[in-house]
Design a protein around this motif. Sequence first.
Motif, mmCIF file in Angstrom:
data_model
loop_
_atom_site.group_PDB
_atom_site.id
_atom_site.type_symbol
_atom_site.label_atom_id
_atom_site.label_comp_id
_atom_site.label_asym_id
_atom_site.label_seq_id
_atom_site.Cartn_x
_atom_site.Cartn_y
_atom_site.Cartn_z
ATOM 1 N N VAL A 108 13.763 -25.447 -7.705
ATOM 2 C CA VAL A 108 13.701 -24.550 -8.856
ATOM 3 C C VAL A 108 12.564 -23.546 -8.681
ATOM 4 O O VAL A 108 11.616 -23.767 -7.933
ATOM 5 C CB VAL A 108 13.516 -25.327 -10.181
ATOM 6 N N GLN A 109 12.673 -22.444 -9.414
ATOM 7 C CA GLN A 109 11.662 -21.385 -9.388
ATOM 8 C C GLN A 109 11.753 -20.620 -10.693
ATOM 9 O O GLN A 109 12.796 -20.601 -11.345
ATOM 10 C CB GLN A 109 11.912 -20.455 -8.202
ATOM 11 N N GLY A 110 10.668 -19.957 -11.087
ATOM 12 C CA GLY A 110 10.696 -19.104 -12.277
ATOM 13 C C GLY A 110 10.097 -19.784 -13.484
ATOM 14 O O GLY A 110 9.035 -20.390 -13.416
ATOM 15 N N GLY A 111 10.795 -19.693 -14.640
ATOM 16 C CA GLY A 111 10.292 -20.256 -15.888
ATOM 17 C C GLY A 111 10.385 -21.772 -15.910
ATOM 18 O O GLY A 111 10.737 -22.422 -14.921
ATOM 19 N N TYR A 112 10.059 -22.364 -17.057
ATOM 20 C CA TYR A 112 10.162 -23.813 -17.214
ATOM 21 C C TYR A 112 11.546 -24.272 -16.774
ATOM 22 O O TYR A 112 12.563 -23.680 -17.151
ATOM 23 C CB TYR A 112 9.937 -24.208 -18.665
ATOM 24 N N ALA A 113 11.593 -25.314 -15.948
ATOM 25 C CA ALA A 113 12.869 -25.788 -15.422
ATOM 26 C C ALA A 113 12.938 -27.306 -15.509
ATOM 27 O O ALA A 113 11.971 -28.009 -15.186
ATOM 28 C CB ALA A 113 13.044 -25.340 -13.974
ATOM 29 N N TYR A 114 14.082 -27.800 -15.949
ATOM 30 C CA TYR A 114 14.338 -29.227 -16.102
ATOM 31 C C TYR A 114 15.535 -29.618 -15.246
ATOM 32 O O TYR A 114 16.495 -28.854 -15.093
ATOM 33 C CB TYR A 114 14.643 -29.572 -17.560
ATOM 34 N N LEU A 115 15.495 -30.822 -14.719
ATOM 35 C CA LEU A 115 16.605 -31.410 -13.976
ATOM 36 C C LEU A 115 16.817 -32.809 -14.527
ATOM 37 O O LEU A 115 15.846 -33.565 -14.677
ATOM 38 C CB LEU A 115 16.281 -31.491 -12.488
ATOM 39 N N GLY A 116 18.058 -33.153 -14.845
ATOM 40 C CA GLY A 116 18.267 -34.468 -15.435
ATOM 41 C C GLY A 116 19.669 -34.989 -15.236
ATOM 42 O O GLY A 116 20.559 -34.295 -14.738
ATOM 43 N N ALA A 117 19.837 -36.254 -15.642
ATOM 44 C CA ALA A 117 21.135 -36.921 -15.595
ATOM 45 C C ALA A 117 21.319 -37.688 -16.893
ATOM 46 O O ALA A 117 20.401 -38.374 -17.362
ATOM 47 C CB ALA A 117 21.210 -37.872 -14.403
ATOM 48 N N SER A 118 22.515 -37.567 -17.488
ATOM 49 C CA SER A 118 22.821 -38.287 -18.719
ATOM 50 C C SER A 118 24.136 -39.047 -18.537
ATOM 51 O O SER A 118 24.939 -38.733 -17.667
ATOM 52 C CB SER A 118 22.931 -37.317 -19.900
ATOM 53 N N GLY A 119 24.325 -40.061 -19.385
ATOM 54 C CA GLY A 119 25.520 -40.896 -19.286
ATOM 55 C C GLY A 119 25.474 -41.843 -18.111
ATOM 56 O O GLY A 119 26.517 -42.234 -17.580
ATOM 57 N N THR A 120 24.283 -42.251 -17.718
ATOM 58 C CA THR A 120 24.142 -43.122 -16.555
ATOM 59 C C THR A 120 24.570 -44.561 -16.836
ATOM 60 O O THR A 120 24.828 -45.322 -15.914
ATOM 61 C CB THR A 120 22.682 -43.137 -16.070
ATOM 62 N N GLY A 121 24.601 -44.934 -18.115
ATOM 63 C CA GLY A 121 24.908 -46.316 -18.467
ATOM 64 C C GLY A 121 23.692 -47.208 -18.451
ATOM 65 O O GLY A 121 23.764 -48.381 -18.837
ATOM 66 N N THR A 122 22.570 -46.655 -18.006
ATOM 67 C CA THR A 122 21.290 -47.396 -18.033
ATOM 68 C C THR A 122 20.257 -46.499 -18.688
ATOM 69 O O THR A 122 20.378 -46.197 -19.863
ATOM 70 C CB THR A 122 20.862 -47.809 -16.613
ATOM 71 N N THR A 123 19.280 -46.039 -17.955
ATOM 72 C CA THR A 123 18.248 -45.141 -18.492
ATOM 73 C C THR A 123 18.474 -43.735 -17.962
ATOM 74 O O THR A 123 18.440 -43.510 -16.749
ATOM 75 C CB THR A 123 16.836 -45.610 -18.076
ATOM 76 N N ASP A 124 18.760 -42.818 -18.876
ATOM 77 C CA ASP A 124 18.896 -41.429 -18.474
ATOM 78 C C ASP A 124 17.535 -40.890 -18.023
ATOM 79 O O ASP A 124 16.488 -41.311 -18.539
ATOM 80 C CB ASP A 124 19.436 -40.580 -19.611
ATOM 81 N N VAL A 125 17.541 -39.973 -17.070
ATOM 82 C CA VAL A 125 16.280 -39.513 -16.487
ATOM 83 C C VAL A 125 16.224 -37.987 -16.465
ATOM 84 O O VAL A 125 17.251 -37.310 -16.557
ATOM 85 C CB VAL A 125 16.099 -40.043 -15.050
ATOM 86 N N SER A 126 15.031 -37.465 -16.320
ATOM 87 C CA SER A 126 14.852 -36.024 -16.104
ATOM 88 C C SER A 126 13.521 -35.772 -15.425
ATOM 89 O O SER A 126 12.634 -36.628 -15.420
ATOM 90 C CB SER A 126 14.924 -35.241 -17.423
ATOM 91 N N ALA A 127 13.409 -34.627 -14.809
ATOM 92 C CA ALA A 127 12.165 -34.161 -14.196
ATOM 93 C C ALA A 127 11.981 -32.706 -14.597
ATOM 94 O O ALA A 127 12.955 -32.010 -14.894
ATOM 95 C CB ALA A 127 12.234 -34.301 -12.673
ATOM 96 N N TRP A 128 10.758 -32.217 -14.611
ATOM 97 C CA TRP A 128 10.541 -30.844 -15.050
ATOM 98 C C TRP A 128 9.309 -30.265 -14.373
ATOM 99 O O TRP A 128 8.501 -30.983 -13.780
ATOM 100 C CB TRP A 128 10.381 -30.760 -16.574
ATOM 101 N N THR A 129 9.180 -28.984 -14.479
ATOM 102 C CA THR A 129 8.009 -28.284 -13.975
ATOM 103 C C THR A 129 7.766 -27.060 -14.849
ATOM 104 O O THR A 129 8.720 -26.454 -15.334
ATOM 105 C CB THR A 129 8.183 -27.851 -12.511
ATOM 106 N N PRO A 130 6.525 -26.675 -15.057
ATOM 107 C CA PRO A 130 6.262 -25.393 -15.732
ATOM 108 C C PRO A 130 6.620 -24.253 -14.791
ATOM 109 O O PRO A 130 7.046 -24.462 -13.659
ATOM 110 C CB PRO A 130 4.750 -25.448 -16.006
ATOM 111 N N ASP A 131 6.442 -23.027 -15.269
ATOM 112 C CA ASP A 131 6.864 -21.873 -14.472
ATOM 113 C C ASP A 131 6.218 -21.903 -13.095
ATOM 114 O O ASP A 131 5.057 -22.237 -12.938
ATOM 115 C CB ASP A 131 6.526 -20.564 -15.187
ATOM 116 N N SER A 132 7.008 -21.541 -12.086
ATOM 117 C CA SER A 132 6.571 -21.603 -10.699
ATOM 118 C C SER A 132 6.912 -20.294 -9.996
ATOM 119 O O SER A 132 8.037 -19.806 -10.091
ATOM 120 C CB SER A 132 7.251 -22.774 -9.986
ATOM 121 N N ALA A 133 5.947 -19.741 -9.276
ATOM 122 C CA ALA A 133 6.171 -18.476 -8.581
ATOM 123 C C ALA A 133 6.937 -18.656 -7.281
ATOM 124 O O ALA A 133 7.433 -17.688 -6.712
ATOM 125 C CB ALA A 133 4.832 -17.791 -8.300
#
Length: 571
Positions: A108-133
């Motif tokens: 990812v690059q640019g503004g705030y960006a999130y990556l995630g997975a939902s509906g996993t059947g266990t614990t849904d997860v995500s990762a994120w970063t603030p804006d990156s040049a």
Amino acid sequence: MERSGTPGRRPRRRWAGALAAVLTGAALSFTGLSGSAQAADVNVAKNAGFESGLANWTCSGGSGATVGSPAHGGAAALKATPAGQDNAKCSQTVAVKPNSTYTLSAWVQGGYAYLGASGTGTTDVSAWTPDSASWKELKTSFTTGAGTTSVTVYTHGWYGQQPYFADDVSVFGPDGGGGGDPDPVVPAAPGGLAVSGTSSSSVTLAWNAVSGATGYNVYRDGSKVLAVSGASAVVSGLAADTSYAFQVTATNSAGESGKSSTVTGRTATSGGGGGGTVPKHAVTGYWQNFNNGATVQKLSDVQGAYDIIAVAFADATGTPGAVTFNLDSAGLGGYTVAQFKADVKAKQAAGKSVIISVGGEKGSVSVNDSASATNFANSVYALMQEYGFDGVDIDLENGLNSTYMSQALKSLAAKAGSGMVLTMAPQTIDMQSTSNEYFKTALNVKDILTVVNMQYYNSGSMLGCDGKVYSQGSVDFLTALACIQLEGGLSPSQVGLGLPASTRGAGSGYVAPSVVTAALDCLAKGTSCGSFKPARTYPGVRGAMTWSTNWDAAAGNAWSNVVGPHVHGLP
């Protein structure tokens, strides 16, 4: 450059936003976790690199699009733009196996960006970063539940923040029955290779895009010299007036194609970057397309001492990056477009270059992505064709993006050819360091750059190349600041001194014409210096610039009558 004779404020853009909300219950991570890959593990995400547009992806509110630059891998990436209450979420449902572990990652690059997975059947997860040049990898992992056969993976931004870019998404683990993207095949050799522009030190090439290619290699005289992602390239660092043979290949993860047919490109004979017929030592003057109390001139009235006449200014349009030109016929006493065009030709017949200036104190032209860079190049080239302008002057005083302005100027040069005149008029603060956007732009386009005429006025005290502070309005101020450019990568022929023609031409920084000539002698010959004396001389220093020919005329041509002959008499 000022449209009035009084100093104007020059705002600098600073983004100081910060995220105030933290997602509750989400497993956020910068580094993430890694799973144990099995021999049969695959990337179950489809169109993971966005090479097929938005196929397999759904973006909320029409927020997503694919772009060619920036791209982390291949020739495309996702650009998603949050707006209002929409966070620019782009998602895909992938087939997974129950009770299995998957590694989820994306760049990812640019503004705030999130990556995630939902509906996993266990614990849904995500990762994120603030804006990156620059590109940054987000990574995490999840385990599917006993009955889970599909999972939704997604990216999104944050409300009210800048667009984000995403590329090369991976959901790596056991094949859930949907498989992954088919393995690529070696692409075909590119066709249509042609030379689209030259300068004294570069050749611009273009060719037809190849289906399935994620990049291209450029060969010069049989040796690979460049790798690019798009179907064009500028090969720089070449000798003047020399022929070179070029070929191109297409590449992807499967390998490299055969070489294209060979084309020959010969560099131009003019030395020191772009500039067409601009003399070795030149005087630049801005001509005002408005009446602000200075002498109103037709272009034909511009004093003969000026070698480059910068028409001030082009106007922004409603299209990002695009500019137009509107002659102020009423303000100039009924000066018609036909007369103006005829005067452009007459000046050129007299050996002068007439260029269109973009920006000024109040001008706001934003070139901050590939689309606006293309719009800028196309619109300026259209003005060159319509009015006969020899090139363009960059006088953007309210912010500049070096990546996309460089892209725009190289694209323009490819259209206009080696005779294009390219000048710049940064403020003193813009050229204090090679890390500044203006300085980076000048260095990026050095092979097509005619001259940088920095504005030595309306600035206050500044650092010289020796690390000492010098006050505006002295020989030392001019020479010690010019030294930064001369030792920072620009050739002497690409450095000029920009000064107001009279006390009315700027709010501060006016110096007598004799101070300008003394500074030029100090730089070119090592004479007439103040307390600062450069470690070496620069006989090829280009010359001087003034704001404006109109203010010069209002002061009885005192500036051009002294500075003009002196510049033309430099060694």
